[in-house]
Design a protein around this motif. Structure first.
Motif, short mmCIF file in Angstrom:
data_model
loop_
_atom_site.label_atom_id
_atom_site.label_comp_id
_atom_site.label_asym_id
_atom_site.label_seq_id
_atom_site.Cartn_x
_atom_site.Cartn_y
_atom_site.Cartn_z
N GLN A 1 -2.68 11.44 1.51
CA GLN A 1 -4.05 10.68 1.07
C GLN A 1 -4.59 11.01 -0.47
N HIS A 2 -4.72 12.92 -0.19
CA HIS A 2 -5.55 13.26 -1.13
C HIS A 2 -5.08 14.18 -2.48
N ASN B 1 -8.02 9.44 -7.83
CA ASN B 1 -8.38 7.96 -7.65
C ASN B 1 -7.95 6.76 -8.62
N PHE C 1 -1.99 3.08 5.34
CA PHE C 1 -3.08 3.41 5.04
C PHE C 1 -4.69 3.33 4.22
N ASN C 2 -3.92 2.94 3.35
CA ASN C 2 -4.44 3.54 1.40
C ASN C 2 -5.02 5.15 1.69
N LYS C 3 -6.43 4.90 1.22
CA LYS C 3 -7.17 6.18 1.56
C LYS C 3 -8.24 6.27 2.72
N GLU C 4 -8.12 4.56 3.23
CA GLU C 4 -9.30 4.87 4.64
C GLU C 4 -8.66 6.07 5.69
N ILE C 5 -9.50 6.24 6.35
CA ILE C 5 -9.28 7.34 7.49
C ILE C 5 -8.16 6.68 8.35
N LYS D 1 -5.92 5.05 11.23
CA LYS D 1 -7.06 4.74 12.72
C LYS D 1 -5.43 4.49 13.81
#
Length: 258
Positions: free
Chosen positions: A223-224, A258, A100-104, A106
């Protein structure tokens, strides 16, 4: 009592809106679908107040506690365990960022998660929100050499079964997601040893939804943030309706650059 009052008000508000022609339906959510199923009773005030109203309220409370409480408990234990075993946390984050990398996240890509799935199953094995299952024989039944009389209540101690060394091996109490690398049925010496969601035709109908919720939330955390157990944390699993950390979950989060 607050939940009872709140749900009752919601039901009457929707009933009133439909009767006043402000809306064409009771809604498309769970409550709206149940009210639509009871639309004939809704027109009969006496029957509605004595039977249908309480039934709908009870169903909503069941879905709220079973669908919210258990998922929240699963996520709590997952954060605790990954906070203890940061090596597994790092591996899970690597998988999440690769997909997903840092994307929401799916929905379509959730099925590609392998390690995260195994982590959730292992957490559920060690700390199942529901620690036992009960069943009642509606008629006299034969179970091997045992005769089970009608009306007998049977209790399956999920927590004990999922910690049993005969079923899960010498290191049954050790956190090891890889035991689920070949699926649930091959994780132990018996295909039905994992019963955190029940088993057979009575398997929890919310299983897939609960795991989707948990995955999405954990993905976004990984992710964060990185996280670890606080020195103040005391490991004390306790049965408080569901299996919960008795003294809370003290976890330290660190924002990832980031």
């Amino acid at each position: 009592m607050d939940i009872q009052t709140s749900l009752t008000k919601m039901i009457f508000d929707r009933k009133k809106n439909v009767e006043m022609k402000n809306h064409d339906s009771y809604g498309t959510d769970l409550l709206g679908l149940m009210m639509d199923a009871y639309k004939n009773e809704l027109k009969d005030k006496k029957n509605f107040l004595s039977l249908s109203l309480q039934h709908m309220v009870d169903e909503c409370k069941t879905f709220f506690t079973a669908g919210s409480e258990t998922t929240a408990t699963l996520l709590t234990w997952t954060l605790i365990i990954l906070g203890m075993h940061t090596n597994w946390q790092d591996q899970a984050r690597e998988e999440v960022l690769h997909i997903f990398n840092k994307e929401i996240p799916k929905f379509e890509a959730l099925s590609r998660l392998k390690l995260v799935n195994m982590i959730f199953y292992e957490v559920l094995r060690l700390y199942p929100p529901a620690t036992f299952l009960t069943r009642k024989a509606d008629k006299t039944m034969q179970l091997g050499n045992l005769t089970i009389p009608a009306g007998t209540e049977l209790v399956l101690p999920t927590l004990m079964v999922q910690h049993d060394e005969e079923l899960w091996g010498k290191y049954a109490k050790v956190f090891n997601p890889l035991r689920f690398s070949e699926g649930i049925s091959k994780a132990s010496t018996h295909p039905a040893a994992f019963t955190s969601f029940g088993f057979g035709p009575r398997t929890c109908i919310g299983q897939n939804f609960a795991l989707i919720e948990a995955k999405v939330i954990l993905i976004m955390i990984l992710q964060h943030f990185s996280f670890s157990i606080s020195p103040t944390y005391i490991h004390a699993p306790a049965l408080v309706f569901t299996l919960q950390p008795l003294h809370g979950a003290q976890i330290t989060f660190q924002n990832l650059q980031n």
